[in-house]
Design a protein around this motif. Sequence first.
Motif, PDB file in Angstrom:
ATOM      1  N   PHE A  58     -11.461  -3.989   6.280  1.00  0.00           N
ATOM      2  CA  PHE A  58     -11.495  -2.529   6.126  1.00  0.00           C
ATOM      3  C   PHE A  58     -11.587  -1.808   7.476  1.00  0.00           C
ATOM      4  CE2 PHE A  58     -13.120  -3.517   1.709  1.00  0.00           C
ATOM      5  CZ  PHE A  58     -11.946  -3.091   1.080  1.00  0.00           C
ATOM      6  N   LYS A  59     -12.055  -2.533   8.517  1.00  0.00           N
ATOM      7  CA  LYS A  59     -12.176  -1.895   9.842  1.00  0.00           C
ATOM      8  C   LYS A  59     -10.799  -1.594  10.441  1.00  0.00           C
ATOM      9  CE  LYS A  59     -16.667  -3.528  11.330  1.00  0.00           C
ATOM     10  NZ  LYS A  59     -17.068  -4.887  11.007  1.00  0.00           N
ATOM     11  N   ILE A  60      -9.803  -2.392  10.054  1.00  0.00           N
ATOM     12  CA  ILE A  60      -8.467  -2.137  10.629  1.00  0.00           C
ATOM     13  C   ILE A  60      -7.514  -1.517   9.600  1.00  0.00           C
ATOM     14  CG2 ILE A  60      -8.592  -3.947  12.416  1.00  0.00           C
ATOM     15  CD1 ILE A  60      -6.534  -5.451  10.406  1.00  0.00           C
ATOM     16  N   ALA A  61      -7.997  -1.354   8.367  1.00  0.00           N
ATOM     17  CA  ALA A  61      -7.102  -0.833   7.320  1.00  0.00           C
ATOM     18  C   ALA A  61      -6.954   0.687   7.433  1.00  0.00           C
ATOM     19  CB  ALA A  61      -7.654  -1.198   5.945  1.00  0.00           C
ATOM     20  N   GLY A 103      -8.205   1.680   2.271  1.00  0.00           N
ATOM     21  CA  GLY A 103      -8.977   0.580   1.701  1.00  0.00           C
ATOM     22  C   GLY A 103      -9.243   0.821   0.227  1.00  0.00           C
ATOM     23  N   ILE A 104      -9.090  -0.211  -0.569  1.00  0.00           N
ATOM     24  CA  ILE A 104      -9.430  -0.111  -1.993  1.00  0.00           C
ATOM     25  C   ILE A 104     -10.483  -1.172  -2.269  1.00  0.00           C
ATOM     26  CG2 ILE A 104      -8.570  -0.210  -4.366  1.00  0.00           C
ATOM     27  CD1 ILE A 104      -5.743   0.347  -3.234  1.00  0.00           C
ATOM     28  N   VAL A 105     -11.698  -0.720  -2.635  1.00  0.00           N
ATOM     29  CA  VAL A 105     -12.766  -1.664  -2.942  1.00  0.00           C
ATOM     30  C   VAL A 105     -12.682  -1.967  -4.430  1.00  0.00           C
ATOM     31  CG1 VAL A 105     -15.257  -2.060  -2.965  1.00  0.00           C
ATOM     32  CG2 VAL A 105     -14.229  -0.728  -1.110  1.00  0.00           C
ATOM     33  N   ILE A 144       1.263   0.481   8.680  1.00  0.00           N
ATOM     34  CA  ILE A 144       0.213   0.918   7.739  1.00  0.00           C
ATOM     35  C   ILE A 144      -0.365  -0.320   7.065  1.00  0.00           C
ATOM     36  CG2 ILE A 144      -0.259   2.181   5.596  1.00  0.00           C
ATOM     37  CD1 ILE A 144       1.905   4.149   6.438  1.00  0.00           C
ATOM     38  N   ILE A 145      -1.705  -0.406   7.097  1.00  0.00           N
ATOM     39  CA  ILE A 145      -2.383  -1.557   6.474  1.00  0.00           C
ATOM     40  C   ILE A 145      -3.197  -1.049   5.281  1.00  0.00           C
ATOM     41  CG2 ILE A 145      -4.120  -3.375   6.811  1.00  0.00           C
ATOM     42  CD1 ILE A 145      -3.293  -3.299   9.840  1.00  0.00           C
ATOM     43  N   VAL A 146      -2.953  -1.672   4.135  1.00  0.00           N
ATOM     44  CA  VAL A 146      -3.741  -1.367   2.934  1.00  0.00           C
ATOM     45  C   VAL A 146      -4.537  -2.623   2.605  1.00  0.00           C
ATOM     46  CG1 VAL A 146      -3.631  -0.790   0.477  1.00  0.00           C
ATOM     47  CG2 VAL A 146      -1.980   0.226   2.064  1.00  0.00           C
ATOM     48  N   ALA A 147      -5.842  -2.483   2.437  1.00  0.00           N
ATOM     49  CA  ALA A 147      -6.671  -3.653   2.109  1.00  0.00           C
ATOM     50  C   ALA A 147      -7.275  -3.480   0.723  1.00  0.00           C
ATOM     51  CB  ALA A 147      -7.776  -3.814   3.144  1.00  0.00           C
ATOM     52  N   ILE A 148      -7.185  -4.564  -0.063  1.00  0.00           N
ATOM     53  CA  ILE A 148      -7.826  -4.579  -1.387  1.00  0.00           C
ATOM     54  C   ILE A 148      -8.832  -5.716  -1.358  1.00  0.00           C
ATOM     55  CG2 ILE A 148      -7.473  -4.834  -3.878  1.00  0.00           C
ATOM     56  CD1 ILE A 148      -4.451  -4.122  -3.304  1.00  0.00           C
ATOM     57  N   ASN A 149     -10.098  -5.381  -1.489  1.00  0.00           N
ATOM     58  CA  ASN A 149     -11.136  -6.415  -1.391  1.00  0.00           C
ATOM     59  C   ASN A 149     -12.349  -5.947  -2.183  1.00  0.00           C
ATOM     60  OD1 ASN A 149     -13.276  -8.188  -0.320  1.00  0.00           O
ATOM     61  ND2 ASN A 149     -11.679  -8.799   1.144  1.00  0.00           N
ATOM     62  N   LYS A 150     -12.993  -6.879  -2.879  1.00  0.00           N
ATOM     63  CA  LYS A 150     -14.128  -6.439  -3.700  1.00  0.00           C
ATOM     64  C   LYS A 150     -15.409  -6.280  -2.885  1.00  0.00           C
ATOM     65  CE  LYS A 150     -15.328 -10.920  -5.683  1.00  0.00           C
ATOM     66  NZ  LYS A 150     -15.347 -11.735  -6.874  1.00  0.00           N
ATOM     67  N   ASP A 151     -15.375  -6.766  -1.627  1.00  0.00           N
ATOM     68  CA  ASP A 151     -16.558  -6.635  -0.757  1.00  0.00           C
ATOM     69  C   ASP A 151     -16.373  -5.425   0.173  1.00  0.00           C
ATOM     70  OD1 ASP A 151     -18.546  -6.812   1.102  1.00  0.00           O
ATOM     71  OD2 ASP A 151     -17.927  -8.758   1.928  1.00  0.00           O
ATOM     72  N   PRO A 152     -17.160  -4.366  -0.024  1.00  0.00           N
ATOM     73  CA  PRO A 152     -16.972  -3.165   0.820  1.00  0.00           C
ATOM     74  C   PRO A 152     -17.251  -3.421   2.300  1.00  0.00           C
ATOM     75  CG  PRO A 152     -18.907  -2.930  -0.599  1.00  0.00           C
ATOM     76  CD  PRO A 152     -18.230  -4.192  -1.022  1.00  0.00           C
ATOM     77  N   GLU A 153     -17.957  -4.528   2.595  1.00  0.00           N
ATOM     78  CA  GLU A 153     -18.284  -4.848   4.002  1.00  0.00           C
ATOM     79  C   GLU A 153     -17.235  -5.767   4.639  1.00  0.00           C
ATOM     80  OE1 GLU A 153     -20.816  -3.434   5.469  1.00  0.00           O
ATOM     81  OE2 GLU A 153     -21.353  -2.464   3.569  1.00  0.00           O
ATOM     82  N   ASP A 193       6.340  -2.308   8.177  1.00  0.00           N
ATOM     83  CA  ASP A 193       5.909  -0.906   8.059  1.00  0.00           C
ATOM     84  C   ASP A 193       4.650  -0.823   7.200  1.00  0.00           C
ATOM     85  OD1 ASP A 193       8.066  -0.170   9.547  1.00  0.00           O
ATOM     86  OD2 ASP A 193       9.334   0.339   7.833  1.00  0.00           O
ATOM     87  N   LEU A 194       4.572  -1.709   6.193  1.00  0.00           N
ATOM     88  CA  LEU A 194       3.432  -1.676   5.258  1.00  0.00           C
ATOM     89  C   LEU A 194       2.943  -3.097   4.998  1.00  0.00           C
ATOM     90  CD1 LEU A 194       1.639  -0.234   3.104  1.00  0.00           C
ATOM     91  CD2 LEU A 194       3.569  -0.439   1.518  1.00  0.00           C
ATOM     92  N   TYR A 195       1.638  -3.321   5.186  1.00  0.00           N
ATOM     93  CA  TYR A 195       1.044  -4.643   4.938  1.00  0.00           C
ATOM     94  C   TYR A 195      -0.068  -4.459   3.909  1.00  0.00           C
ATOM     95  CZ  TYR A 195      -0.885  -9.280   6.002  1.00  0.00           C
ATOM     96  OH  TYR A 195      -1.302 -10.594   5.938  1.00  0.00           O
ATOM     97  N   ILE A 196       0.062  -5.103   2.763  1.00  0.00           N
ATOM     98  CA  ILE A 196      -0.954  -4.967   1.712  1.00  0.00           C
ATOM     99  C   ILE A 196      -1.722  -6.287   1.650  1.00  0.00           C
ATOM    100  CG2 ILE A 196      -1.380  -4.413  -0.709  1.00  0.00           C
ATOM    101  CD1 ILE A 196       1.355  -3.018  -0.801  1.00  0.00           C
ATOM    102  N   ALA A 197      -2.979  -6.250   2.112  1.00  0.00           N
ATOM    103  CA  ALA A 197      -3.811  -7.461   2.188  1.00  0.00           C
ATOM    104  C   ALA A 197      -4.689  -7.535   0.944  1.00  0.00           C
ATOM    105  CB  ALA A 197      -4.682  -7.418   3.440  1.00  0.00           C
ATOM    106  N   CYS A 198      -4.502  -8.567   0.137  1.00  0.00           N
ATOM    107  CA  CYS A 198      -5.237  -8.683  -1.129  1.00  0.00           C
ATOM    108  C   CYS A 198      -6.186  -9.882  -1.060  1.00  0.00           C
ATOM    109  CB  CYS A 198      -4.278  -8.890  -2.290  1.00  0.00           C
ATOM    110  SG  CYS A 198      -2.895  -7.743  -2.318  1.00  0.00           S
ATOM    111  N   GLY A 199      -7.465  -9.635  -1.168  1.00  0.00           N
ATOM    112  CA  GLY A 199      -8.427 -10.741  -1.153  1.00  0.00           C
ATOM    113  C   GLY A 199      -8.437 -11.495   0.155  1.00  0.00           C
TER     114      GLY A 199
END
Length: 323
Positions: free
Chosen positions: A296-299, A302-304, A283-292, A261-267
């Motif tokens: 993030f296209k499938i999240a 998104g948390i930059v 629901i996909i949550v992405a945490i990544n320091k690169d905004p590009e 139900d929830l996938y949190i992708a870190c780095g």
Amino acid sequence: MSRNVLVLAEIRDGGIRSVTFEALGAARLAAEGGTVNVALLGAGVSVHESALREQGADRIYKVEHEALRHYTPDAYTQAFAALLKETAPDCVFMGHTAIGKDLAPRVAAKFGWGLISDVTDIALVDGELVFTRPIYAGKAFQKKKTTEAVVFATIRPNNIQVGKPDASRISETVDFKVEFTDLRSTVRHVVRQSLGRVDLAEAKIIVSGGRGVKSVDGFKPLEELADVLGAAVGASRGACDAGYCDYALQIGQTGKVVTPDLYIACGISGAIQHVAGMSNAKIIVAINKDPEAPIFKIADYGIVGDLFEIVPLLSNEFRSALI
Ligand code: FAD
């Protein structure tokens, strides 16, 4: 058109796997008033009869034998093939799990039937069964009908809704005997590497780490978040290749395919091979320091930012919200 359906009950760690209940739901739909039979194979498996009955089994074919205590291709193929002869089903469903992926093609080939694998949905359209399955590593979905005399399908875990158990249902149990011949393998002990966590394939929430976690210790904040949420921990191949975690955690084209139900992708950057294994998460949550980063296209959210700051903040927030 009513159908006679046979479902394999899969047991793991002393319980029926939830994909069996998903297969039972699909079987009730496919049966259209026909009979749903369940193959319950193992040693000491009577305890599971009531759960199977409540989830939709009309008749449970129980094969109790020491040779079936643990899965072996030989014993399971012989027992399941004997049940196919006995029940003469129109449809056969089992989970698209390690066992289902091994057993289904063996048995289908033995009987000369086709097999629709990795099914994510089953629908009745004008009385015909229509199966949905991913193609091109999950980039597209194919809808398939079949003209085979027997429809054989493996069902991807976590995709088909499990029906509410009905304690008032009744079912019959048949003690079915199988004479095994020429068993070439015996499992004496199962030594499992215990990750002590929820099974990835059936997890409702997954916290996943990529090369961005930077080290074995870098996974610790993710494990903490997973503990707070009752989640499983997954990984990209980048993280596995770098030696930060075990390959058993790898999600993607050459790893596990998950549908939480929830996938949190870190780095995790979001390479196509990784996305192939998790893009069906609700629901996909992405945490990544690169905004590009492509993730993030499938999240959905998104948390930059730096995962080492954000993940502990999430753990604290969820911990206080869940107290
Ligand atoms: P990277 O691409 O290196 O991304 C790391 C990310 O972390 C970057 O986006 C970076 O911005 C971010 N980051 C770094 N530090 C931080 C920080 N402190 N905070 C937040 N973000 C940070 N890959 C799979 O995952 N599964 C598969 O099954 C798979 N199968 C493959 C099959 C084949 C045939 C091939 C060729 C490749 C396969 N791959 C698979 C590999 C895939 O192509 C990628 O190389 C891999 O997914 C990259 O992993 P990654 O995203 O963790 O690493």
